[in-house]
Design a protein around this motif. Structure first.
Motif, PDB file in Angstrom:
ATOM      1  N   GLY A   8      29.734  35.369  47.054  1.00 31.40           N
ATOM      2  CA  GLY A   8      29.577  36.634  46.330  1.00 31.40           C
ATOM      3  C   GLY A   8      30.833  37.472  46.384  1.00 31.40           C
ATOM      4  O   GLY A   8      31.299  38.005  45.371  1.00 31.40           O
ATOM      5  N   CYS A   9      31.407  37.590  47.576  1.00 30.44           N
ATOM      6  CA  CYS A   9      32.667  38.324  47.711  1.00 30.44           C
ATOM      7  C   CYS A   9      33.798  37.587  46.986  1.00 30.44           C
ATOM      8  O   CYS A   9      34.734  38.201  46.479  1.00 30.44           O
ATOM      9  CB  CYS A   9      33.026  38.504  49.176  1.00 30.44           C
ATOM     10  SG  CYS A   9      32.023  39.741  50.041  1.00 30.44           S
ATOM     11  N   GLY A  10      33.693  36.259  46.943  1.00 28.52           N
ATOM     12  CA  GLY A  10      34.683  35.497  46.186  1.00 28.52           C
ATOM     13  C   GLY A  10      34.614  35.817  44.711  1.00 28.52           C
ATOM     14  O   GLY A  10      35.652  35.912  44.028  1.00 28.52           O
ATOM     15  N   LEU A  11      33.400  35.994  44.195  1.00 26.17           N
ATOM     16  CA  LEU A  11      33.230  36.354  42.791  1.00 26.17           C
ATOM     17  C   LEU A  11      33.839  37.722  42.518  1.00 26.17           C
ATOM     18  O   LEU A  11      34.491  37.934  41.489  1.00 26.17           O
ATOM     19  CB  LEU A  11      31.742  36.346  42.435  1.00 26.17           C
ATOM     20  CG  LEU A  11      31.375  36.647  40.984  1.00 26.17           C
ATOM     21  CD1 LEU A  11      32.012  35.638  40.035  1.00 26.17           C
ATOM     22  CD2 LEU A  11      29.860  36.652  40.818  1.00 26.17           C
ATOM     23  N   VAL A  12      33.642  38.660  43.459  1.00 28.53           N
ATOM     24  CA  VAL A  12      34.261  39.986  43.307  1.00 28.53           C
ATOM     25  C   VAL A  12      35.774  39.861  43.248  1.00 28.53           C
ATOM     26  O   VAL A  12      36.444  40.453  42.397  1.00 28.53           O
ATOM     27  CB  VAL A  12      33.844  40.918  44.462  1.00 28.53           C
ATOM     28  CG1 VAL A  12      34.630  42.225  44.412  1.00 28.53           C
ATOM     29  CG2 VAL A  12      32.347  41.213  44.404  1.00 28.53           C
ATOM     30  N   GLY A  13      36.339  39.079  44.155  1.00 29.94           N
ATOM     31  CA  GLY A  13      37.795  38.897  44.167  1.00 29.94           C
ATOM     32  C   GLY A  13      38.318  38.331  42.870  1.00 29.94           C
ATOM     33  O   GLY A  13      39.383  38.735  42.383  1.00 29.94           O
ATOM     34  N   ASP A  14      37.580  37.397  42.283  1.00 31.48           N
ATOM     35  CA  ASP A  14      38.014  36.800  41.023  1.00 31.48           C
ATOM     36  C   ASP A  14      37.980  37.790  39.865  1.00 31.48           C
ATOM     37  O   ASP A  14      38.591  37.546  38.816  1.00 31.48           O
ATOM     38  CB  ASP A  14      37.118  35.598  40.682  1.00 31.48           C
ATOM     39  CG  ASP A  14      37.472  34.356  41.478  1.00 31.48           C
ATOM     40  OD1 ASP A  14      38.619  34.262  41.959  1.00 31.48           O
ATOM     41  OD2 ASP A  14      36.597  33.481  41.630  1.00 31.48           O
ATOM     42  N   GLN A  15      37.247  38.896  40.020  1.00 32.95           N
ATOM     43  CA  GLN A  15      37.121  39.869  38.941  1.00 32.95           C
ATOM     44  C   GLN A  15      38.077  41.054  39.074  1.00 32.95           C
ATOM     45  O   GLN A  15      38.087  41.931  38.206  1.00 32.95           O
ATOM     46  CB  GLN A  15      35.680  40.410  38.897  1.00 32.95           C
ATOM     47  CG  GLN A  15      34.656  39.349  38.545  1.00 32.95           C
ATOM     48  CD  GLN A  15      33.245  39.898  38.543  1.00 32.95           C
ATOM     49  OE1 GLN A  15      32.669  40.190  37.503  1.00 32.95           O
ATOM     50  NE2 GLN A  15      32.680  40.053  39.723  1.00 32.95           N
ATOM     51  N   ILE A  16      38.863  41.092  40.127  1.00 34.51           N
ATOM     52  CA  ILE A  16      39.765  42.228  40.325  1.00 34.51           C
ATOM     53  C   ILE A  16      40.817  42.238  39.211  1.00 34.51           C
ATOM     54  O   ILE A  16      41.477  41.228  38.958  1.00 34.51           O
ATOM     55  CB  ILE A  16      40.455  42.142  41.700  1.00 34.51           C
ATOM     56  CG1 ILE A  16      39.417  42.244  42.818  1.00 34.51           C
ATOM     57  CG2 ILE A  16      41.509  43.232  41.852  1.00 34.51           C
ATOM     58  CD1 ILE A  16      38.637  43.544  42.822  1.00 34.51           C
ATOM     59  N   PRO A  17      40.996  43.384  38.529  1.00 34.28           N
ATOM     60  CA  PRO A  17      41.996  43.452  37.457  1.00 34.28           C
ATOM     61  C   PRO A  17      43.408  43.503  38.020  1.00 34.28           C
ATOM     62  O   PRO A  17      43.599  43.636  39.237  1.00 34.28           O
ATOM     63  CB  PRO A  17      41.638  44.769  36.754  1.00 34.28           C
ATOM     64  CG  PRO A  17      41.065  45.620  37.839  1.00 34.28           C
ATOM     65  CD  PRO A  17      40.299  44.677  38.728  1.00 34.28           C
ATOM     66  N   PRO A  20      28.720  46.498  38.693  1.00 26.01           N
ATOM     67  CA  PRO A  20      29.446  46.857  37.464  1.00 26.01           C
ATOM     68  C   PRO A  20      30.961  46.783  37.597  1.00 26.01           C
ATOM     69  O   PRO A  20      31.668  46.803  36.592  1.00 26.01           O
ATOM     70  CB  PRO A  20      29.001  48.310  37.199  1.00 26.01           C
ATOM     71  CG  PRO A  20      27.756  48.500  37.996  1.00 26.01           C
ATOM     72  CD  PRO A  20      27.925  47.629  39.201  1.00 26.01           C
ATOM     73  N   LEU A  21      31.472  46.732  38.829  1.00 24.92           N
ATOM     74  CA  LEU A  21      32.913  46.806  39.031  1.00 24.92           C
ATOM     75  C   LEU A  21      33.594  45.539  38.550  1.00 24.92           C
ATOM     76  O   LEU A  21      33.044  44.453  38.583  1.00 24.92           O
ATOM     77  CB  LEU A  21      33.224  47.044  40.499  1.00 24.92           C
ATOM     78  CG  LEU A  21      32.640  48.321  41.095  1.00 24.92           C
ATOM     79  CD1 LEU A  21      32.911  48.382  42.589  1.00 24.92           C
ATOM     80  CD2 LEU A  21      33.203  49.547  40.391  1.00 24.92           C
ATOM     81  N   GLY A  22      34.830  45.680  38.112  1.00 23.47           N
ATOM     82  CA  GLY A  22      35.590  44.512  37.686  1.00 23.47           C
ATOM     83  C   GLY A  22      36.605  44.823  36.612  1.00 23.47           C
ATOM     84  O   GLY A  22      37.429  43.979  36.276  1.00 23.47           O
ATOM     85  N   THR A  23      36.571  46.032  36.057  1.00 27.52           N
ATOM     86  CA  THR A  23      37.585  46.432  35.084  1.00 27.52           C
ATOM     87  C   THR A  23      38.337  47.646  35.618  1.00 27.52           C
ATOM     88  O   THR A  23      37.889  48.329  36.543  1.00 27.52           O
ATOM     89  CB  THR A  23      36.962  46.814  33.727  1.00 27.52           C
ATOM     90  OG1 THR A  23      36.227  48.053  33.872  1.00 27.52           O
ATOM     91  CG2 THR A  23      36.018  45.719  33.224  1.00 27.52           C
TER      92      THR A  23
END
Length: 226
Positions: free
Chosen positions: A85-94, A173-176
């Protein structure tokens, strides 16, 4: 089964949904405005971290900027495997150059030794800053022992203030660039926003650059209706 319609009927159905989407956008704008007016908590303890250049303090993580977003990544000692899950967050960091352009720094913090953090960051191909937390930083700022979390800080002179936090689905919602700026006390810093009077704002679109052009003095061409 979803209906199959002719163009005019389909467009009418789409317009009805668009009206609902606009209501949601306005509601999100109002929520961000309320978030910018949250009371603040002064950070009175000193916290230490280990980064690529050794031990640093919380103030150092700002890297000279006014705002700091910290994502508490669940990379810990003796974990059998990194959290997907945290890996998915990292992949979405702009690209954080866009956040930096709005006086905002972003950093990941984990309990794992920095050598493990750096090895995993390289494996994932991530370039954003990531440090090891070596004090009670997670516990003091509401991050569950078995979960991730996010905290936002504001620096006013030598004073550091905590302005926002969220955990669980609050981070979905975070990622942009926009969603990250919307959780900060200064927001996007654009004229259309409902912000406190002390927030310095500029026209929308005008500050945007290609991520490798923010250090250039010349402005890039305006876009997106500007």
């Amino acid at each position: 089964m979803n209906a199959i319609l002719e163009r005019d009927e389909w467009q009418a159905a789409r317009n009805a949904l668009l009206a609902e989407e606009k209501l949601l956008t306005k509601a999100q704008d109002r929520l961000a405005a309320l978030r910018r007016r949250l009371p603040r908590e002064q950070v009175k303890k000193e916290y230490r971290f280990i980064g690529p250049h050794g031990t640093v303090e919380l103030a150092d993580l700002f890297e000279g900027r006014k705002q700091l977003i910290v994502y508490h990544h669940m990379l810990k000692r003796a974990d059998p495997a990194p959290c997907p899950g945290c890996g998915l967050v990292g992949d979405q960091i702009p690209n954080i150059a866009h956040l930096n352009a709005r006086d905002t720094s972003l950093v990941f913090a984990s309990l794992a030794p920095f050598s493990e953090i750096d090895a995993f960051r390289r494996r994932m191909g991530w370039s954003f800053p990531w440090v090891q937390s070596i004090d009670d930083f997670n516990a003091d700022f509401g991050v569950p022992a078995n979960g991730p979390g996010l905290n936002v800080f504001l620096r006013e002179g030598e004073t550091i203030l905590r302005t926002y936090c969220t955990t669980g689905r609050g981070m979905e919602p975070l990622g942009t660039v926009w969603t990250f700026l919307d959780i900060t006390p200064l927001g996007r810093q654009e004229l259309w926003e409902d912000s406190p009077s002390d927030v310095v704002r500029s026209a929308p679109y005008q500050w945007w650059r290609l991520h490798d052009e923010y250090d250039h003095s010349a402005k890039t061409a305006n876009c997106c209706g500007s």
